[in-house]
Design a protein around this motif. Structure first.
Motif, PDB file in Angstrom:
ATOM      1  N   SER A  18       0.817  -1.228   0.070  1.00  0.00           N
ATOM      2  CA  SER A  18       0.147  -0.098   0.103  1.00  0.00           C
ATOM      3  C   SER A  18       0.911   1.300  -0.184  1.00  0.00           C
ATOM      4  N   HIS A  19       1.910   1.267   0.844  1.00  0.00           N
ATOM      5  CA  HIS A  19       2.676   2.545   0.915  1.00  0.00           C
ATOM      6  C   HIS A  19       3.397   2.647  -0.700  1.00  0.00           C
ATOM      7  N   VAL A  20       4.194   1.521  -0.917  1.00  0.00           N
ATOM      8  CA  VAL A  20       4.667   1.854  -2.324  1.00  0.00           C
ATOM      9  C   VAL A  20       3.591   2.042  -3.477  1.00  0.00           C
ATOM     10  N   ALA A  21       2.412   1.520  -3.481  1.00  0.00           N
ATOM     11  CA  ALA A  21       1.537   1.805  -4.354  1.00  0.00           C
ATOM     12  C   ALA A  21       1.305   3.165  -4.562  1.00  0.00           C
ATOM     13  N   GLU A  22       1.399   4.297  -3.419  1.00  0.00           N
ATOM     14  CA  GLU A  22       1.169   5.564  -3.224  1.00  0.00           C
ATOM     15  C   GLU A  22       2.193   6.280  -4.415  1.00  0.00           C
ATOM     16  N   TYR A  23       3.334   5.744  -4.877  1.00  0.00           N
ATOM     17  CA  TYR A  23       4.307   6.310  -5.569  1.00  0.00           C
ATOM     18  C   TYR A  23       3.920   5.710  -7.236  1.00  0.00           C
ATOM     19  N   CYS A  24       3.090   4.876  -7.544  1.00  0.00           N
ATOM     20  CA  CYS A  24       2.659   4.410  -9.055  1.00  0.00           C
ATOM     21  C   CYS A  24       2.299   5.598  -9.726  1.00  0.00           C
ATOM     22  N   SER A  25       2.692   5.712 -10.894  1.00  0.00           N
ATOM     23  CA  SER A  25       2.106   6.880 -11.758  1.00  0.00           C
ATOM     24  C   SER A  25       0.801   6.569 -12.392  1.00  0.00           C
ATOM     25  N   SER A  26       0.350   5.439 -12.397  1.00  0.00           N
ATOM     26  CA  SER A  26      -0.950   5.286 -13.063  1.00  0.00           C
ATOM     27  C   SER A  26      -1.691   4.344 -12.242  1.00  0.00           C
ATOM     28  N   ALA A  27      -3.131   4.353 -12.589  1.00  0.00           N
ATOM     29  CA  ALA A  27      -4.141   3.436 -11.902  1.00  0.00           C
ATOM     30  C   ALA A  27      -3.748   2.045 -12.116  1.00  0.00           C
ATOM     31  N   SER A  28      -3.351   1.533 -13.380  1.00  0.00           N
ATOM     32  CA  SER A  28      -3.183   0.184 -13.776  1.00  0.00           C
ATOM     33  C   SER A  28      -1.839  -0.311 -13.083  1.00  0.00           C
ATOM     34  N   ALA A  29      -0.792   0.470 -12.976  1.00  0.00           N
ATOM     35  CA  ALA A  29       0.331   0.123 -12.164  1.00  0.00           C
ATOM     36  C   ALA A  29       0.062  -0.146 -10.751  1.00  0.00           C
ATOM     37  N   LYS A  30      -0.595   0.818 -10.012  1.00  0.00           N
ATOM     38  CA  LYS A  30      -0.986   0.704  -8.720  1.00  0.00           C
ATOM     39  C   LYS A  30      -1.889  -0.683  -8.611  1.00  0.00           C
ATOM     40  N   LYS A  31      -2.857  -0.953  -9.448  1.00  0.00           N
ATOM     41  CA  LYS A  31      -3.661  -2.047  -9.418  1.00  0.00           C
ATOM     42  C   LYS A  31      -2.751  -3.418  -9.536  1.00  0.00           C
ATOM     43  N   THR A  32      -1.684  -3.382 -10.518  1.00  0.00           N
ATOM     44  CA  THR A  32      -0.718  -4.338 -10.846  1.00  0.00           C
ATOM     45  C   THR A  32       0.007  -4.677  -9.472  1.00  0.00           C
ATOM     46  N   LEU A  33       0.443  -3.711  -8.894  1.00  0.00           N
ATOM     47  CA  LEU A  33       1.319  -3.746  -7.660  1.00  0.00           C
ATOM     48  C   LEU A  33       0.641  -4.339  -6.429  1.00  0.00           C
ATOM     49  N   LEU A  34      -0.721  -4.040  -6.348  1.00  0.00           N
ATOM     50  CA  LEU A  34      -1.274  -4.450  -5.206  1.00  0.00           C
ATOM     51  C   LEU A  34      -2.042  -5.865  -5.358  1.00  0.00           C
ATOM     52  N   GLU A  35      -1.673  -6.384  -6.501  1.00  0.00           N
ATOM     53  CA  GLU A  35      -2.063  -7.891  -6.855  1.00  0.00           C
ATOM     54  C   GLU A  35      -0.857  -8.735  -6.752  1.00  0.00           C
ATOM     55  N   ILE A  36       0.382  -8.207  -6.439  1.00  0.00           N
ATOM     56  CA  ILE A  36       1.560  -8.908  -6.280  1.00  0.00           C
ATOM     57  C   ILE A  36       1.452  -9.985  -5.147  1.00  0.00           C
ATOM     58  N   GLY A  66      16.987   7.038 -20.240  1.00  0.00           N
ATOM     59  CA  GLY A  66      16.647   8.206 -20.636  1.00  0.00           C
ATOM     60  C   GLY A  66      14.976   8.481 -19.987  1.00  0.00           C
ATOM     61  N   ASN A  67      14.523   9.377 -20.292  1.00  0.00           N
ATOM     62  CA  ASN A  67      13.398   9.869 -19.891  1.00  0.00           C
ATOM     63  C   ASN A  67      12.019   9.105 -20.492  1.00  0.00           C
ATOM     64  N   GLN A  68      11.935   7.712 -19.989  1.00  0.00           N
ATOM     65  CA  GLN A  68      10.988   6.883 -20.729  1.00  0.00           C
ATOM     66  C   GLN A  68       9.798   6.823 -19.772  1.00  0.00           C
ATOM     67  N   PHE A  69       8.832   7.656 -20.071  1.00  0.00           N
ATOM     68  CA  PHE A  69       7.787   7.638 -19.490  1.00  0.00           C
ATOM     69  C   PHE A  69       6.536   7.972 -20.306  1.00  0.00           C
ATOM     70  N   ALA A  70       5.377   6.839 -20.247  1.00  0.00           N
ATOM     71  CA  ALA A  70       4.529   7.087 -21.181  1.00  0.00           C
ATOM     72  C   ALA A  70       3.117   6.922 -20.247  1.00  0.00           C
ATOM     73  N   ASP A  71       2.200   7.763 -20.692  1.00  0.00           N
ATOM     74  CA  ASP A  71       0.882   7.671 -19.975  1.00  0.00           C
ATOM     75  C   ASP A  71       0.225   6.475 -20.103  1.00  0.00           C
ATOM     76  N   ASP A  72      -0.666   6.163 -19.160  1.00  0.00           N
ATOM     77  CA  ASP A  72      -1.412   5.076 -19.126  1.00  0.00           C
ATOM     78  C   ASP A  72      -2.488   4.981 -20.161  1.00  0.00           C
ATOM     79  N   VAL A  73      -2.502   4.124 -21.356  1.00  0.00           N
ATOM     80  CA  VAL A  73      -3.458   4.153 -22.311  1.00  0.00           C
ATOM     81  C   VAL A  73      -4.546   3.144 -22.141  1.00  0.00           C
TER      82      VAL A  73
END
Length: 135
Positions: A18-36, A66-73
């Motif tokens: 839950s603490h790590v999930a606060e730093y996720c950049s997208s909802a799907s990343a947070k969902k994936t993390l919480l299901e680990i 490099g700066n490799q960030f993409a929005d959650d699509v």
């Protein structure tokens, strides 16, 4: 497996997630993390540690990718599956940024496939299409 679940409970694994999930950049990343679910196989743990070691080496030796960030699509792609739906120009730009990041990451590891074997294997199936990206 039950003994592992008890240990994870005592170690407050869900609280850590839950603490790590606060730093996720997208909802799907947070969902994936919480299901680990933690690995219990030594081989699986070693494989993941090897991947982390390779990524650490990428950061130390190459300075990162490099700066490799993409929005959650995910939601945009789901929207495309709806009859009569369309995407606005700014939504298409989000998808374009994903194509760009995919191409750059894939290209990075293709050029260094002997140095970062495991990461190169993970990136083999990243989709990139310059024509689609630039149009």
């Amino acid at each position: 497996m039950q003994e592992f679940l008890n240990a994870f409970s005592q170690l407050e694994f869900d609280t850590v997630k839950s603490h790590v999930a606060e730093y996720c950049s997208s909802a799907s990343a947070k969902k994936t993390l919480l299901e680990i679910i933690p690995f219990t196989s030594h081989a699986d743990i070693q494989y993941e540690l090897d991947i982390v070691s390779e990524m650490k080496q990428v950061i130390q030796v190459e300075g990162g990718i490099g700066n490799q960030f993409a929005d959650d699509v995910h939601l945009l792609l789901h929207k495309l599956g709806i009859d009569g739906a369309f995407l606005y120009a700014h939504e298409l730009l989000h998808i374009q940024s994903l194509f760009k990041v995919s191409r750059e990451v894939s290209s990075f590891f293709t050029r260094r496939n002997k140095d970062y074997i495991l990461l190169s294997q993970k990136c083999e199936y990243l989709y990139s299409d310059k024509v689609l990206e630039y149009n």
